[in-house]
Design a protein around this motif. Structure first.
Motif, short mmCIF file in Angstrom:
data_model
loop_
_atom_site.label_atom_id
_atom_site.label_comp_id
_atom_site.label_asym_id
_atom_site.label_seq_id
_atom_site.Cartn_x
_atom_site.Cartn_y
_atom_site.Cartn_z
N LEU A 256 9.95 6.64 -7.08
CA LEU A 256 8.64 6.02 -7.18
C LEU A 256 7.61 6.75 -6.33
CD1 LEU A 256 9.62 2.23 -6.91
CD2 LEU A 256 9.17 3.55 -9.00
N LEU A 257 6.38 6.76 -6.82
CA LEU A 257 5.24 7.29 -6.08
C LEU A 257 4.27 6.14 -5.85
CD1 LEU A 257 3.42 9.70 -5.02
CD2 LEU A 257 2.48 9.76 -7.36
N TYR A 258 3.77 6.02 -4.61
CA TYR A 258 2.81 4.99 -4.26
C TYR A 258 1.47 5.65 -3.95
CZ TYR A 258 7.03 2.19 -3.64
OH TYR A 258 8.23 1.55 -3.83
N SER A 259 0.40 5.06 -4.48
CA SER A 259 -0.95 5.59 -4.22
C SER A 259 -1.84 4.45 -3.74
CB SER A 259 -1.54 6.24 -5.48
OG SER A 259 -1.67 5.30 -6.52
N GLY A 260 -2.60 4.72 -2.67
CA GLY A 260 -3.56 3.77 -2.17
C GLY A 260 -4.96 4.32 -2.33
N SER A 261 -5.93 3.44 -2.50
CA SER A 261 -7.27 3.88 -2.83
C SER A 261 -8.31 3.03 -2.13
CB SER A 261 -7.49 3.84 -4.34
OG SER A 261 -8.84 4.04 -4.69
N TRP A 262 -9.52 3.58 -2.07
CA TRP A 262 -10.66 2.81 -1.57
C TRP A 262 -11.07 1.70 -2.55
CZ3 TRP A 262 -14.10 7.51 0.24
CH2 TRP A 262 -13.51 8.04 1.40
N ASP A 263 -10.45 1.66 -3.73
CA ASP A 263 -10.72 0.56 -4.65
C ASP A 263 -9.89 -0.68 -4.30
OD1 ASP A 263 -8.13 1.09 -5.52
OD2 ASP A 263 -8.73 1.93 -7.45
N LYS A 264 -9.20 -0.63 -3.13
CA LYS A 264 -8.46 -1.76 -2.55
C LYS A 264 -7.10 -2.00 -3.20
CE LYS A 264 -12.92 -4.09 -1.86
NZ LYS A 264 -13.68 -5.36 -2.06
N THR A 265 -6.68 -1.10 -4.07
CA THR A 265 -5.43 -1.33 -4.80
C THR A 265 -4.32 -0.40 -4.33
OG1 THR A 265 -5.90 0.25 -6.58
CG2 THR A 265 -6.72 -2.01 -6.85
N LEU A 266 -3.10 -0.87 -4.56
CA LEU A 266 -1.88 -0.08 -4.42
C LEU A 266 -1.27 0.05 -5.80
CD1 LEU A 266 0.53 1.17 -2.76
CD2 LEU A 266 1.46 -1.16 -2.71
N LYS A 267 -1.03 1.28 -6.22
CA LYS A 267 -0.44 1.50 -7.53
C LYS A 267 0.94 2.14 -7.37
CE LYS A 267 -4.91 1.89 -9.85
NZ LYS A 267 -5.00 0.45 -10.14
N VAL A 268 1.84 1.75 -8.28
CA VAL A 268 3.22 2.21 -8.25
C VAL A 268 3.47 3.02 -9.51
CG1 VAL A 268 5.64 1.54 -7.99
CG2 VAL A 268 3.82 0.09 -7.02
N TRP A 269 3.95 4.26 -9.34
CA TRP A 269 4.17 5.16 -10.45
C TRP A 269 5.64 5.57 -10.51
CZ3 TRP A 269 -0.52 6.13 -12.95
CH2 TRP A 269 -1.66 5.87 -12.19
N ARG A 270 6.18 5.62 -11.72
CA ARG A 270 7.55 6.10 -11.91
C ARG A 270 7.52 7.60 -12.11
NH1 ARG A 270 10.33 2.53 -16.02
NH2 ARG A 270 9.06 3.69 -17.53
N LEU A 271 8.27 8.30 -11.27
CA LEU A 271 8.21 9.76 -11.27
C LEU A 271 8.80 10.37 -12.54
CD1 LEU A 271 9.19 10.51 -7.56
CD2 LEU A 271 6.93 10.70 -8.60
N SER A 272 9.77 9.72 -13.15
CA SER A 272 10.46 10.32 -14.29
C SER A 272 9.55 10.50 -15.50
CB SER A 272 11.67 9.45 -14.67
OG SER A 272 11.26 8.13 -15.01
N ASP A 273 8.64 9.55 -15.73
CA ASP A 273 7.75 9.66 -16.89
C ASP A 273 6.28 9.48 -16.53
OD1 ASP A 273 7.79 7.00 -16.26
OD2 ASP A 273 8.50 6.29 -18.22
N SER A 274 5.97 9.43 -15.23
CA SER A 274 4.58 9.31 -14.74
C SER A 274 3.89 8.04 -15.21
CB SER A 274 3.75 10.53 -15.16
OG SER A 274 4.30 11.72 -14.64
N LYS A 275 4.65 7.01 -15.45
CA LYS A 275 4.09 5.74 -15.92
C LYS A 275 3.67 4.87 -14.76
CE LYS A 275 5.10 1.68 -18.78
NZ LYS A 275 6.11 0.99 -19.62
#
Length: 463
Positions: A256-275
């Motif tokens: 899994l890849l986690y991304s944080g942003s100034w838009d106040k959200t945390l998003k979770v991405w699956r590395l195998s298919d970038s979903k």
């Protein structure tokens, strides 16, 4: 090629003891002071330095004389006024514009001779950039990736210019490298770009995609339920960041890849298919930092002053991240996180200059507070039993975690001329020592708003 002299005005301070460092006097009014942005707690070159023309309160970490007013020594409200030196910023004679693929805008410098008598600790070298600030670093093996506000990512091998790639827009605020040698970069324009080196030509990197993928973006955009209302009453697709991507973190075990942003959200991405698996409204203000931790926990810190803990749990047929604890809530922004996976400790740096840490016992328990910076802590990294913290006071503190859970400051690295924005460390390969056990040695890279990357060597017995 122009070479910048590493012997700066504060060379003789670099080996001061920590006690002497904290006892240094505050300075005259009218000197420069660094301030963090109150809204997003990010740093821009045009407003990173401001002038204090009025009389200011002296630092709580400084010793005051009889003429100075007496203030309560609150550890939560420290202000430091750095030395007003006459040193001008480094200017390279190579001012002509050129492609980053053909001529590197960086200049490598050899180690300072002041440390020749201590090869195990100290400054190894400096890479000076002609323009722009260094916002992100990542290291993998003998490769170093550096990101800046010029939209370029440079790749270094053995501290020599190895390769580079350039995005079309948005300077690089975060870099992570996955186990399959993909490079993910987070940008000011809200995009996450994906890069990979060529197997035939390792010096060539090409863009292989972005997050979200075009296929997923088109698929999700059809359904109105996949949109969220943003500021100015605009609707945005929720699987896509609509503000700067400030931080990235990878959990290779879970893929899994986690991304944080100034838009106040945390998003979770699956590395195998970038979903994009989840988009979480994580905080009430900008997410400044995210760190994948032990026990499949994820830690997020925000400009709203909170440190939150998320855990991936099975809900029905799907696994989702749920909020399990709010470790801290304060007025000062949370600016940096680091996790010691071996000892199960999470460190949290704040804009007030403090570093709090929690230990895994039966529950996550607050272990204490470390005070070493007199301005905002901008970055943290863990290396074995060591913790390194970089601050807006231009210093890097090297801490060692002791067996009883306490922390000792081993040294203060003082060679940058600007705020230290990012840190990363890799363990140095052991030389042939006949099988004898030696202390761990680490190569530490520090990026700064003084337009340079400095290279240090530290051990857990540094002093």
């Amino acid at each position: 090629m122009a070479i910048q002299d590493n012997r700066s005005h504060n060379d003789h301070y670099r080996r001061l003891t920590f006690a002497s460092f904290l006892k240094s006097n505050s300075l005259d009014a009218g000197e420069e002071a660094y301030h963090t942005d109150g809204e997003h707690n990010h740093i821009d070159s045009k407003d990173a330095i401001s002038t204090n023309s009025d009389s200011q309160r002296p630092s709580n970490a400084s010793t005051s004389d009889s003429s100075s007013p007496i203030y309560p020594l609150s550890p939560w409200n420290q202000t430091y006024y750095p030395n007003n030196d006459n040193t001008t910023a480094f200017q390279s004679p190579l001012n002509q514009s050129c492609s980053p693929y053909h001529k590197s805008p960086w200049i490598y410098q050899t180690r300072n001779s002041d440390f020749e008598d201590d090869p195990d600790n100290g400054l190894v070298g400096t890479i000076v950039r002609q323009e722009g600030h260094v916002y992100s670093l990542a290291a993998s093996g003998d490769l170093l990736f550096t990101g800046s506000d010029s939209k370029n990512v440079r790749v270094w091998k053995d501290l020599k210019d190895f390769s580079g790639f350039k995005s079309t827009s948005g300077f690089v605020k975060a870099i992570v490298i996955t186990g399959d040698n993909r490079v993910f970069t987070g940008h000011q324009d809200g995009k996450i770009r994906v890069w990979r080196g060529s197997k035939r030509n390792p010096e060539r990197y090409s863009r292989v995609g972005s997050l979200p993928t075009l296929k997923e973006f088109l698929t999700k955009s059809v359904n109105p339920k996949n949109y969220v209302e943003t500021r100015r009453r605009k609707n945005k697709l929720k699987i896509r960041h609509f503000d700067a991507v400030s931080c990235l973190s990878v959990n290779d075990d879970l893929g899994l890849l986690y991304s944080g942003s100034w838009d106040k959200t945390l998003k979770v991405w699956r590395l195998s298919d970038s979903k994009c698996l989840e988009s979480i409204e994580a905080h009430d203000d900008a997410v400044n930092t995210v760190a994948a931790g032990f026990d499949d926990l994820v830690f997020t810190g925000s400009a709203d002053g909170t440190l939150k803990v998320w855990k991936r749990e099975l809900q029905g047929k799907e696994a989702k991240h749920v909020l399990v604890h709010v470790l801290m809530k304060q007025e000062s922004a949370v600016t940096a996180l680091a996790v010691n996976l071996n000892d199960a400790v999470v460190y949290c740096g704040s804009s007030d200059g403090s570093v709090n840490f929690w230990e895994r016992r039966k529950y996550l328990t607050h272990g204490g507070t470390i005070h070493g910076h007199r301005m905002a802590v901008l970055c943290l990294t863990s290396a074995g039993s060591l913790l390194l913290s970089g601050g807006a006071d231009k210093n890097i503190c090297v801490w060692r975690r002791n067996g009883d859970g306490s922390h000792t400051c081993l040294s203060v690295l003082m060679d940058h001329d600007g705020p230290v924005k990012c840190l990363t460390a890799v363990e140095e390969a052991d030389d042939d020592n006949g099988g004898e056990k030696t202390d761990q040695r680490w190569i530490v890279y520090s990026g700064s708003l003084d337009k340079s990357v400095k290279v240090w060597r530290v051990t857990d017995y540094a002093s």
